[in-house]
Design an enzyme around this catalytic site. Structure first.
Site, PDB file in Angstrom:
ATOM      1  N   HIS A 111     -16.613  -5.243 -17.881  1.00 23.91           N
ATOM      2  CA  HIS A 111     -17.966  -5.339 -17.324  1.00 23.91           C
ATOM      3  C   HIS A 111     -19.027  -5.049 -18.378  1.00 23.91           C
ATOM      4  O   HIS A 111     -20.179  -5.459 -18.215  1.00 23.91           O
ATOM      5  CB  HIS A 111     -18.118  -4.448 -16.087  1.00 23.91           C
ATOM      6  CG  HIS A 111     -18.236  -2.985 -16.329  1.00 23.91           C
ATOM      7  ND1 HIS A 111     -17.178  -2.114 -16.228  1.00 23.91           N
ATOM      8  CD2 HIS A 111     -19.306  -2.216 -16.642  1.00 23.91           C
ATOM      9  CE1 HIS A 111     -17.578  -0.880 -16.459  1.00 23.91           C
ATOM     10  NE2 HIS A 111     -18.878  -0.911 -16.718  1.00 23.91           N
ATOM     11  N   ASP A 156     -10.019  -3.367 -16.620  1.00 23.90           N
ATOM     12  CA  ASP A 156     -11.413  -3.455 -17.074  1.00 23.90           C
ATOM     13  C   ASP A 156     -11.494  -3.284 -18.595  1.00 23.90           C
ATOM     14  O   ASP A 156     -11.895  -2.234 -19.099  1.00 23.90           O
ATOM     15  CB  ASP A 156     -12.242  -2.390 -16.358  1.00 23.90           C
ATOM     16  CG  ASP A 156     -13.736  -2.684 -16.393  1.00 23.90           C
ATOM     17  OD1 ASP A 156     -14.148  -3.597 -17.139  1.00 23.90           O
ATOM     18  OD2 ASP A 156     -14.488  -1.996 -15.675  1.00 23.90           O
ATOM     19  N   SER A 214     -19.052   3.995 -19.424  1.00 23.79           N
ATOM     20  CA  SER A 214     -18.191   2.817 -19.298  1.00 23.79           C
ATOM     21  C   SER A 214     -17.755   2.356 -20.683  1.00 23.79           C
ATOM     22  O   SER A 214     -18.582   2.179 -21.579  1.00 23.79           O
ATOM     23  CB  SER A 214     -18.939   1.687 -18.600  1.00 23.79           C
ATOM     24  OG  SER A 214     -19.162   1.983 -17.255  1.00 23.79           O
TER      25      SER A 214
END
Length: 715
Positions: A86, A222, A647
């Site tokens: 992402h 991810d 992240s």
């Protein structure tokens, strides 16, 4: 001023790190604080010397980088960077079309010549130096408040940045820590040529989509890979076919040996924002006013985009990254609201605040007016926040924002560079150009028109207290919006970029409806900005006094003292841990590939690719099979302290080897931005064994695997 209360040495010790044994795994620590945590790191089993973790020039910190909103790390000597899927989504989307959809199908460059441009907003920042500049920022400002104080701090910060950026390969910043009590100057090398190397299919990298976002159990791969390129002289350069891979000073060894429950981990990255030291009144404002309005606004904007793009696949692709970003922010904000409903954090803070105020009242030589000034400054900030929110709702148009940027830039250019507003100096021109260029990958005129019109309608329905005085009369009517778009040429990238060099007089004569609207609203926008500076300046005067007192109070209790996250490099630690979200329910720390099959429905967002399902069915797990689980782990939980911006953060084992990537938190953990609850706060990480297994068995990314140094388990 509160600093009369404690000896300077005692306060310095509190600020520099540990003020007693840390409780649980709470704390987003500045690297230089790590030596103060030796006993804690040893307690959980970390073998890397704390002094080495604190040194940005040594492994593992020398391999940790920022993407400007996400975290990442080097995993080869040739500038190969691993981060979350992402986090690379913008680069993936930029290169995708309805016919060649890398979002859906994934992308793999088998050679470096096949690597795709990440785009002007895909950057890699390598932090090289951090220095305390508090004295230079705050000296002589003890009795200065309001706009005057704010602008004085801004001038000094700009001077510090200018001194640091004499070499244009570097980007420098001077963020505040402890809400303005300390300032550090940070120098980062900014690599501008970043290319997409490899990304798995969306139904691996984003398996479960928004339904699983912030949920556990998770089964998301991810991850994505980028590569940093520089000029042949080894220095950052604009994107060019002549550029060469950046020779990273250090990189992380990837360990496929895996983890088990109870194992220690370190996490290093760039967490965005936390609010651990805010007052009960600020929590109640967020809970009762700000967050509900924000969630409603996000949902309304998403509904508008969905309606405006539903008849065009190309338009959906154009807005995929925008939608993903809004959805993520909305779910987090809703999670905060749900967390506030589940646990009365404001009441907990009430108790703490009362204890603090009682303690403060007993201290000799303190300002009796400080707490009243603090409460007044915070109340003014809340009022301003409502009106800034309303302004953003009323101006929800990318074309209008572009027009405002162009006109403001032209006005600021009339001033000497050092006197311009931050964001409009010569150092910012490349960023402004990149932002105006990047718009073409996420802009459709009809969609932007729908968003602007809907925003104006929502603004009209906001409570009167939200409406800034004088704005209503200046805004266009909803019926006027179509004509604005018909008459404007700002939707064309060349037109936008050509106006970067236009002076204010030229723009004031422009016939473009959006330029005219930007000129019309400029005086109002500047007045709102001046109000903001006045409020900020008052906060910047009183909050540091408050934080000095809070730190001394916490020190007296032997509690940890670390600054709120502010997008700067931090280290946290923890262990692989299960948790109990509610009575009678325990959630284990690992998920496995079998869970992907269990969730698979054949429909988005649980439509796992057939090659992945085939490999799971065949149980071709090889070296990536966990000896305890008997299969390949996908994701795992730890007790590490994280937030947005983390992240892509590297998760390393006790020896400093890469074992995972941070990408999320459990839904019950979202309120950790305000209050860290050791019992239920858990971060969610990708297990690197799943990443390596997919690369080898599903996507056959053999060239990328070969480039990394991978430590496999002993047979």
């Amino acid at each position: 001023m509160f600093n009369k209360l404690a000896l300077p040495a005692a306060l310095l010790a509190a600020l520099s790190g540990m003020t007693g044994a840390a409780h649980g795994d709470e704390g987003q620590w500045q690297p230089h604080q790590l030596p103060q945590l030796k006993s804690e790191l040893k307690r959980i089993g970390i073998q890397i010397p704390a002094e080495r973790i604190a040194d940005l020039t040594k492994h593992p910190m020398s391999a940790i980088v920022s993407l400007g909103g996400c975290s990442a790390s080097f995993v080869s000597p040739d500038g190969l960077v691993v981060t979350n899927h992402h986090c690379a989504y913008g680069a993936i989307q930029r290169n995708s079309t309805a016919e060649k959809n890398y979002i859906v199908n994934g992308f793999l460059a088998k050679t470096r010549a096949e690597e795709l441009p990440g785009g002007p907003n895909t950057l890699v920042y390598v932090t090289e130096k951090v220095e305390n500049v508090t004295e230079r920022v705050l000296k002589g400002l003890d009795n200065v408040a309001g706009k005057q104080r704010h602008e004085a701090i801004e001038r000094r910060v700009k001077q510090l940045i200018a001194e640091c950026e004499t070499d244009k390969s570097y980007r420098c910043s001077v963020p505040a820590f402890h809400r303005g009590l300390e300032y550090y100057r940070i120098r980062q090398m900014m690599i501008r040529d970043v290319r997409l190397v490899y990304a798995p299919a969306d139904m691996i990298g984003n398996y479960g989509g928004d339904i699983d976002n912030y949920e556990w159990p998770r089964h998301t791969g991810d991850y994505s890979f980028l590569r940093a390129y520089v000029g042949k002289d080894g220095r950052p350069a604009d994107p060019s076919p002549d550029n060469v891979p950046y020779k990273s000073k250090d990189f992380l060894v990837v360990s496929a040996e895996g983890l088990k429950a109870g194992d220690p981990i370190l996490l290093a990255g760039y967490p965005g924002r936390t609010s651990r030291y805010k007052l009960p009144s600020e929590i109640r404002f967020a809970r009762d006013v700000s967050y509900p309005a924000t969630v409603a606004e996000y949902q309304a904007d998403l509904d508008t985009i969905a309606a405006a793009t539903k008849h065009s696949k190309n338009d959906e692709v154009r807005y995929a990254s925008v939608v993903k970003s809004i959805n993520n922010r909305m779910k987090k904000t809703q999670g905060l609201l749900d967390g506030f409903a589940r646990k009365d954090i404001a009441a907990i803070k009430d108790v703490q605040d009362a204890e603090f105020r009682a303690w403060y009242a007993k201290q000799p030589g303190v300002s009796k007016a400080m707490l009243a000034e603090l409460d007044a400054a915070i109340a003014a900030d809340m009022t301003l926040d409502q009106q800034q929110f309303a302004w953003n709702v009323a101006t929800n148009s990318d074309l209008f924002k572009s027009a405002r940027t162009l006109y403001r830039l032209a006005l600021e250019r009339k001033k000497p560079d050092a006197e311009r507003e931050s964001g409009y100096q010569d150092r910012d021109l490349a960023m402004i150009k990149a932002r105006l260029t990047r718009l073409e990958q996420s802009y459709v005129g009809s969609v932007d028109e729908a968003r602007f019109a809907a925003g104006l309608q929502r603004y009209a329905k906001l409570p009167a207290a939200f409406h800034p005085q004088g704005l209503d009369a200046l805004l266009p009517g909803v019926a006027d919006v179509p004509a604005l778009y018909r008459g404007s040429k700002l939707g064309d990238t060349k037109t936008r970029l050509a106006l970067l060099d236009a002076d204010a007089a030229t723009l004031e004569k422009s016939e473009d409806p959006f330029i005219r609207l930007a000129v019309k609203l400029n005086d109002f926008a500047l007045k709102l900005e001046d109000r903001s500076k006045e409020v900020e300046g008052n906060l910047e005067k009183v909050i540091p006094q408050y934080m000095s007192a809070v730190i001394a109070w916490k020190k007296s209790q032997g509690k940890p003292v670390y600054p709120d996250a502010n997008s700067t490099l931090r280290v946290t630690y923890g262990t692989v841990s299960a948790y109990s979200p509610k009575d009678g329910v325990t959630k284990g720390p690992f998920t496995t590939v079998e869970g992907i099959v269990e969730k698979h429905t054949g429909k988005d967002p649980f439509d796992a690719p057939k090659p992945l399902l085939d490999e799971i069915k065949a149980k071709r797990y090889g070296q990536f099979k966990d000896p305890v689980l008997g299969t390949v782990p996908v994701d795992f939980l730890s007790s590490a302290d994280t937030t947005g911006g983390n992240s892509g953060s590297a998760i390393v084992n006790k020896r400093g080897e890469l074992v995972g990537l941070n990408f999320d938190s459990t839904y019950e953990s979202i309120t950790k931005d305000w209050y860290f609850d050791t019992a239920i706060t858990r971060a969610i990480h990708l297990d690197v064994r799943y990443m390596l297994w997919v690369m080898k068995e599903v996507d056959h990314a053999d060239n990328v695997l070969k480039e990394m140094t991978i430590k496999y388990p002993k047979q």
